[in-house]
Structure formats: structure tokens, C-alpha cells
Design an enzyme around this catalytic site. Structure first.
Site, PDB file in Angstrom:
ATOM      1  N   HIS A  10       0.849  -2.839  -1.591  1.00 45.05           N
ATOM      2  CA  HIS A  10       0.119  -2.366  -0.420  1.00 45.05           C
ATOM      3  C   HIS A  10      -0.998  -1.389  -0.789  1.00 45.05           C
ATOM      4  CE1 HIS A  10       1.899   1.635  -0.531  1.00 45.05           C
ATOM      5  NE2 HIS A  10       3.068   1.053  -0.776  1.00 45.05           N
ATOM      6  N   GLU A  80      10.839  -1.249   0.000  1.00 43.82           N
ATOM      7  CA  GLU A  80      10.809  -0.356  -1.159  1.00 43.82           C
ATOM      8  C   GLU A  80      12.204   0.200  -1.433  1.00 43.82           C
ATOM      9  OE1 GLU A  80       9.976   0.404  -3.962  1.00 43.82           O
ATOM     10  OE2 GLU A  80       8.127   1.576  -3.852  1.00 43.82           O
TER      11      GLU A  80
END
Length: 190
Positions: A10, A80
């Protein structure tokens, strides 16, 4: 069957810019993060993926959309690493209490173990390997580094060897039956 896996980290968030561990906290991209995420569209322009997945976190979903893949399927296993008690802290702050700490080599109190991360990322590897052709995933620094280790059939801790910047793409594949890294940490273009 041949599988190729494109990994996209990202774009920048305030916490990624300042080195704070960002697992479950759902932060937006910074203005710079938005711009570089949009620049990923150029890097990924020639892809025709059979499967497009994204972490459920806003920063990954927004990066996917800005890169031209707003239809990406949310895959919880791409989230994550859960940093537990270390959420929002930098490595130097953690090392004040636990010298030489890394997510790769030490426990994460209240968070995920390396074994937990391996289990969920193995499911992603299995899903991608079931696709004949190209898959594309949008996720995070530590989870993508761990995913790379698992693609290569290495322990999650070996992800420590794969530095990964924000708003970059990498490619994993196979070479004569051997899992390999084809490209790594390619920056977005503006």
C-alpha cells in the site's frame, strides 16, 4: 499449471512514514501515498490478472482502487501482522524494553505469532497456486514479506531479508519448478 503472483504494498500512511507498527489500526493514505498509489497504475497497466485480492485494511483497499483494481476481493488472510501491545510503536521504542527486538525474531505480546501468520499466508499461497495465470494482491510490508517467505517455502522469519517500500510492486513466480522472486520492490511511477 503456472502461477505468477504480483505483490503490491500500500501507499504511504502517516504511521508508515514515521515507522510506527500499523497492524489493525485502519489509517488512510497520506496525500503522497495517494499520489504514489495512483502511480502504480502505470506499473500494473499490462496485467490481466485472473485473481485480484486485497487486505481488508483501508490503506490496501484504497491503493488497489487508485491502481485501477477497485474490484479486488477482500481477503482477511492478507491483513498485516497483528502487533498487539506494540501497535503504534516504533522499533526503537519497543527496543527500550526488549533489546534487539524484531517482529521476525521475538514474540509480539497480545498479537500474532509467526506461526499464526504462516498459517493464514499459506492459505493465500494455496489459493494463488490454484489459479492458472496471474494473481495480484494488495497488502502490507510485513505480511507481504512473510508471504514471500512462504511462497519460497521458507519460515516466516526469513521475510526479514526482503525489504519492501510503500507503493511498490514485486513479482513471485516459478522457474523450472522452483519458486522464485522475479522482481522486487519496483517503485510506482508518477
Amino acid at each position: 499449471m503456472t502461477s505468477t503472483l504480483y505483490l503490491v504494498r500500500h501507499g504511504e500512511t502517516e504511521w508508515s512514514r514515521t515507522g510506527r507498527h500499523t497492524g489493525t489500526t485502519d489509517l488512510p493514505l497520506t496525500e503522497a501515498g495517494e499520489a504514489t498509489a495512483h502511480g502504480l497504475a502505470h506499473v500494473l497497466a499490462d496485467l490481466d490478472p485472473s485473481l485480484v485480492l486485497t487486505s481488508p485494511r483501508l490503506r490496501a483497499r484504497r491503493t488497489a482502487a487508485l491502481a485501477g483494481y477497485g474490484e479486488a476481493q477482500v481477503e482477511d488472510d492478507l491483513a498485516e501482522w497483528d502487533y498487539g501491545d506494540y501497535e503504534g510503536l516504533t522499533t526503537p521504542q519497543i527496543r527500550e524494553q526488549v533489546p534487539d527486538w524484531t517482529v521476525w525474531s521475538h514474540p509480539v505480546p497480545g498479537g500474532e505469532s509467526a506461526e499464526d501468520v504462516a498459517t493464514r499466508l499459506d492459505r493465500v499461497v494455496d489459493r494463488v497456486r490454484s489459479v492458472d495465470g496471474t494473481s495480484l494482491v494488495f497488502a502490507h510490508g510485513h505480511s507481504l514479506r512473510a508471504l514471500t517467505a512462504r511462497w519460497l517455502d521458507l519460515p516466516v522469519a526469513e521475510g526479514r531479508h526482503f525489504h519492501l517500500d510503500t507503493a511498490t510492486s514485486s513479482v513471485l513466480g516459478d522457474d523450472r519448478g522452483q519458486s522464485v522472486v522475479l522482481r522486487w520492490n519496483v517503485p510506482a511511477r508518477g
